[in-house]
Design a protein around this motif. Structure first.
Motif, PDB file in Angstrom:
ATOM      1  N   UNK A 132      23.145  53.427  35.352  1.00  0.00           N
ATOM      2  CA  UNK A 132      23.909  53.622  36.582  1.00  0.00           C
ATOM      3  C   UNK A 132      24.487  52.331  37.134  1.00  0.00           C
ATOM      4  N   UNK A 133      24.108  51.207  36.556  1.00  0.00           N
ATOM      5  CA  UNK A 133      24.717  49.931  36.923  1.00  0.00           C
ATOM      6  C   UNK A 133      25.213  49.269  35.638  1.00  0.00           C
ATOM      7  N   UNK A 156      24.354  44.049  36.768  1.00  0.00           N
ATOM      8  CA  UNK A 156      25.111  43.906  38.002  1.00  0.00           C
ATOM      9  C   UNK A 156      25.061  45.124  38.886  1.00  0.00           C
ATOM     10  N   UNK A 157      26.238  45.551  39.352  1.00  0.00           N
ATOM     11  CA  UNK A 157      26.342  46.682  40.270  1.00  0.00           C
ATOM     12  C   UNK A 157      26.973  47.853  39.533  1.00  0.00           C
ATOM     13  N   UNK A 185      28.538  48.361  29.615  1.00  0.00           N
ATOM     14  CA  UNK A 185      28.756  49.772  29.937  1.00  0.00           C
ATOM     15  C   UNK A 185      29.588  49.911  31.193  1.00  0.00           C
ATOM     16  N   UNK A 186      30.270  51.026  31.292  1.00  0.00           N
ATOM     17  CA  UNK A 186      30.984  51.420  32.509  1.00  0.00           C
ATOM     18  C   UNK A 186      30.278  52.647  33.082  1.00  0.00           C
ATOM     19  N   UNK A 223      30.497  57.165  29.076  1.00  0.00           N
ATOM     20  CA  UNK A 223      29.545  58.284  29.055  1.00  0.00           C
ATOM     21  C   UNK A 223      29.578  59.007  27.714  1.00  0.00           C
ATOM     22  N   UNK A 224      30.778  59.194  27.160  1.00  0.00           N
ATOM     23  CA  UNK A 224      30.909  59.900  25.892  1.00  0.00           C
ATOM     24  C   UNK A 224      31.550  59.042  24.809  1.00  0.00           C
ATOM     25  N   UNK A 225      32.414  58.122  25.209  1.00  0.00           N
ATOM     26  CA  UNK A 225      33.212  57.368  24.248  1.00  0.00           C
ATOM     27  C   UNK A 225      32.944  55.862  24.352  1.00  0.00           C
ATOM     28  N   UNK A 226      33.454  55.149  23.365  1.00  0.00           N
ATOM     29  CA  UNK A 226      33.373  53.690  23.371  1.00  0.00           C
ATOM     30  C   UNK A 226      34.758  53.126  23.079  1.00  0.00           C
TER      31      UNK A 226
END
Length: 235
Positions: A132-133, A156-157, A185-186, A223-226
């Motif tokens: 989640x961050x 981070x945030x 990650x996003x 979440x699903x892709x890179x």
């Protein structure tokens, strides 16, 4: 037995006893390969919560989070709030997630990272895709492109993680790395690189090039892709 007392009746087995037996039998048939998510989760919960009907708990977890992977990848505090769960049960589900991550990591530990790219992506998605961050993970490679270290450099945030090129360079030199792969990650789920992502990638690449260390790629996990910045021509 005292005279005149009625004989003690045998204790009736819980109604879910036979259901658990059937679940174990189905799992044994092919080690769970054909079991749907709800049955596999039920079977896992049978071991975690041995004296309760876990079917409604499994249904509640799947309704709240999604599939099996979404359940074990969820925030443990949110898992614990589902009726029938709790802190201890949530921790045991998170242990299953960690076991899966370690199994995937093992697939890239001893091999040539660049020739095991799908395994690298699977590992990174499992390790970071549901965070989640934002966090930055660095995969340090030797001169044969074998993994010598896998480290979370910064956390981070929800939409920003500072990564300092000098710290990346310092750690690469400490480990004697010849190359590295950046991964972050996003949490929004969209892996599209931002202008800041691209600028930071170029800053790290340029700093590493001065000491003859190659930046192979920067992978962004959604979440699903890179997204691979190298494949997209951004490095």
């Amino acid at each position: 037995m005292a005279e005149g007392n009625p004989p003690e009746q045998p204790r009736e087995k819980p109604h879910y006893h036979e259901h658990r037996k059937r679940l174990r039998a189905r799992f044994t048939g092919d080690m769970g390969a054909s079991m749907p998510d709800y049955e596999l989760l039920e079977l896992v919960l049978c071991g975690i919560i041995p004296r309760r009907d876990v079917k409604p708990i499994a249904k509640a977890l799947l309704k709240r989070f999604g599939g099996f992977g979404d359940v074990i990848g969820a925030d443990p505090r949110e898992i614990a709030r589902v009726e029938g769960m709790g802190e201890t049960s949530a921790i045991q589900l998170k242990a299953i997630q960690q076991a899966a991550i370690r199994l995937l990591r093992h697939e890239i530990t001893d091999g040539h990272v660049l020739s095991s790219w799908d395994a690298v992506l699977d590992y990174c998605r499992a390790a970071m895709g549901r965070e989640k961050v934002e966090q930055f993970r660095l995969l340090f490679l030797n001169n044969r492109n074998r993994l010598i270290a896998d480290e979370v450099q910064q956390t981070g945030t929800v939409d920003h993680t500072p990564l300092y090129p000098r710290e990346v360079v310092r750690r690469a030199l400490e480990l004697g790395a010849s190359a590295l792969v950046m991964v972050h990650n996003h949490p929004s789920g969209d892996p599209t690189p931002s202008k800041a992502d691209i600028a930071m990638t170029h800053a790290v690449r340029d700093a590493l090039s001065k000491i003859d260390i190659r930046l192979h790629d920067h992978i962004i996990i959604g979440r699903k892709d890179t997204v691979s910045l190298r494949s997209d021509g951004l490095i």
